[in-house]
Write a protein that holds these residues in place. Structure first.
Motif, mmCIF file in Angstrom:
data_model
loop_
_atom_site.group_PDB
_atom_site.id
_atom_site.type_symbol
_atom_site.label_atom_id
_atom_site.label_comp_id
_atom_site.label_asym_id
_atom_site.label_seq_id
_atom_site.Cartn_x
_atom_site.Cartn_y
_atom_site.Cartn_z
ATOM 1 N N UNK A 121 -2.136 10.864 3.437
ATOM 2 C CA UNK A 121 -3.539 10.739 3.864
ATOM 3 C C UNK A 121 -4.195 9.492 3.288
ATOM 4 N N UNK A 122 -3.904 9.217 2.010
ATOM 5 C CA UNK A 122 -4.495 8.043 1.362
ATOM 6 C C UNK A 122 -4.056 6.772 2.088
ATOM 7 N N UNK A 123 -2.773 6.732 2.446
ATOM 8 C CA UNK A 123 -2.258 5.546 3.143
ATOM 9 C C UNK A 123 -2.878 5.426 4.530
ATOM 10 N N UNK A 124 -2.997 6.546 5.219
ATOM 11 C CA UNK A 124 -3.613 6.516 6.559
ATOM 12 C C UNK A 124 -5.022 5.958 6.476
ATOM 13 N N UNK A 125 -5.757 6.418 5.464
ATOM 14 C CA UNK A 125 -7.139 5.937 5.278
ATOM 15 C C UNK A 125 -7.172 4.438 5.020
ATOM 16 N N UNK A 126 -6.254 3.996 4.125
ATOM 17 C CA UNK A 126 -6.212 2.571 3.789
ATOM 18 C C UNK A 126 -5.907 1.745 5.032
ATOM 19 N N UNK A 127 -4.969 2.237 5.841
ATOM 20 C CA UNK A 127 -4.595 1.485 7.043
ATOM 21 C C UNK A 127 -5.744 1.479 8.046
ATOM 22 N N UNK A 128 -6.470 2.564 8.112
ATOM 23 C CA UNK A 128 -7.617 2.630 9.025
ATOM 24 C C UNK A 128 -8.675 1.604 8.621
ATOM 25 N N UNK A 129 -8.880 1.479 7.310
ATOM 26 C CA UNK A 129 -9.860 0.508 6.804
ATOM 27 C C UNK A 129 -9.379 -0.917 7.105
ATOM 28 N N UNK A 130 -8.073 -1.124 6.858
ATOM 29 C CA UNK A 130 -7.497 -2.471 7.093
ATOM 30 C C UNK A 130 -7.576 -2.808 8.580
ATOM 31 N N UNK A 151 0.821 -1.216 0.000
ATOM 32 C CA UNK A 151 0.000 0.000 0.000
ATOM 33 C C UNK A 151 0.856 1.268 0.000
ATOM 34 N N UNK A 152 2.178 1.136 0.234
ATOM 35 C CA UNK A 152 3.057 2.318 0.216
ATOM 36 C C UNK A 152 3.204 2.871 -1.205
ATOM 37 N N UNK A 153 2.922 2.033 -2.196
ATOM 38 C CA UNK A 153 3.079 2.480 -3.578
ATOM 39 C C UNK A 153 1.730 2.678 -4.236
#
Length: 274
Positions: free
Chosen positions: A265-274, A115-117
């Motif tokens: 921000x996009x990564x933070x959101x993805x991690x929050x969902x995960x 998800x970092x990329x």
């Protein structure tokens, strides 16, 4: 520095020596604060090479590497990313990857950066791909429809327009419609990130790499025999090193903090969902 001596540039071009090429291919990357990576396969005199370029947070461009092989080759793609990582490309930072559209290259990026990329698919490659399915008479119409869809600022609107292009293609050629479907979302990553128009234009395609090779014809005119991939690689390295001496910061580099925030921000959101 790594620049090629002026005299050899102006009068007789000489291919980069093996040593110069090695320096280019072994540059440490840990000090470069990169936020965008461009990866693209280039046909160079019947040989296929993969070029990587990066943009750092200050908007400076860097040639990162050059490998023999095609972006369709999974082994080569994995090896070149491992090489960048071994030379210091951090795996803990978020990046925007702009890729030519080959599945093997995408898979290699996803498997290493997860998800970092975030991946932006090159729109020019996608358009050329679609054109191959269609009779010439539709090419102009296709260009116009894609330009309109991809020109939208907001992701949702751009996506709706692309769905319309998809339905139009389906009425002409089902394979073309499927090709647009494949990776459609990835052609809109720059919209999803909410980037301003100048950055969107710059990061919509792998043009940054293409433009380095725009003078390749002049530089290599004297070369009569292309013996092998090593020779092609030395000449392509020469072209890149020469282009690098003329690099300017990207236009709108002042807007890069917007990209960096959006990536984070996009990564933070993805991690929050995960």
């Amino acid at each position: 520095g790594y620049g090629i001596q002026k005299s050899s540039v102006s009068r007789h071009w000489k291919a980069a020596s093996s040593q110069q090429l090695q320096q280019l291919l072994e540059r440490p990357l840990g000090e470069l604060d990169l936020c965008v990576l461009f990866l693209d396969g280039k046909e160079f005199h019947d040989f296929t090479l993969i070029v990587a370029m990066g943009v750092d947070r200050q908007g400076r461009k860097h040639v990162l590497g050059l490998w023999s092989g095609a972006t369709e080759n999974a082994v080569v793609c994995g090896a070149l990313l491992d090489d960048l990582i071994a030379r210091g490309l951090s795996m803990d930072k978020p990046y925007l990857f702009i890729l030519d559209g080959a599945k093997a290259l995408k898979k290699a990026v996803v498997s290493r950066f997860g998800s970092q990329g975030l991946i932006q698919r090159c729109r020019l490659h996608k358009k050329r791909n679609l054109q191959q399915y269609l009779p010439k008479k539709y090419h102009g119409m296709l260009s116009m429809k894609l330009r309109m869809a991809w020109g939208m600022t907001e992701y949702d609107k751009a996506y709706q327009e692309l769905r319309k292009v998809h339905d139009w293609l389906a009425s002409i050629n089902q394979a073309a419609a499927e090709s647009l479907e494949e990776g459609m979302e990835e052609t809109l990553t720059i919209n999803r990130l909410g980037l301003p128009s100048q950055l969107r234009r710059l990061f919509a395609s792998t043009n940054l790499i293409e433009s380095c090779f725009s003078r390749a014809g002049d530089l290599c005119r004297g070369v009569k025999h292309w013996r092998d991939g090593n020779m092609a690689q030395r000449w392509a390295g020469t072209v890149l090193l020469e282009a690098e001496t003329r690099f300017r910061r990207i236009q709108a580099y002042g807007q890069l903090p917007l990209l960096i925030n959006a990536l984070t921000n996009t990564l933070d959101k993805q991690e929050a969902v995960a």
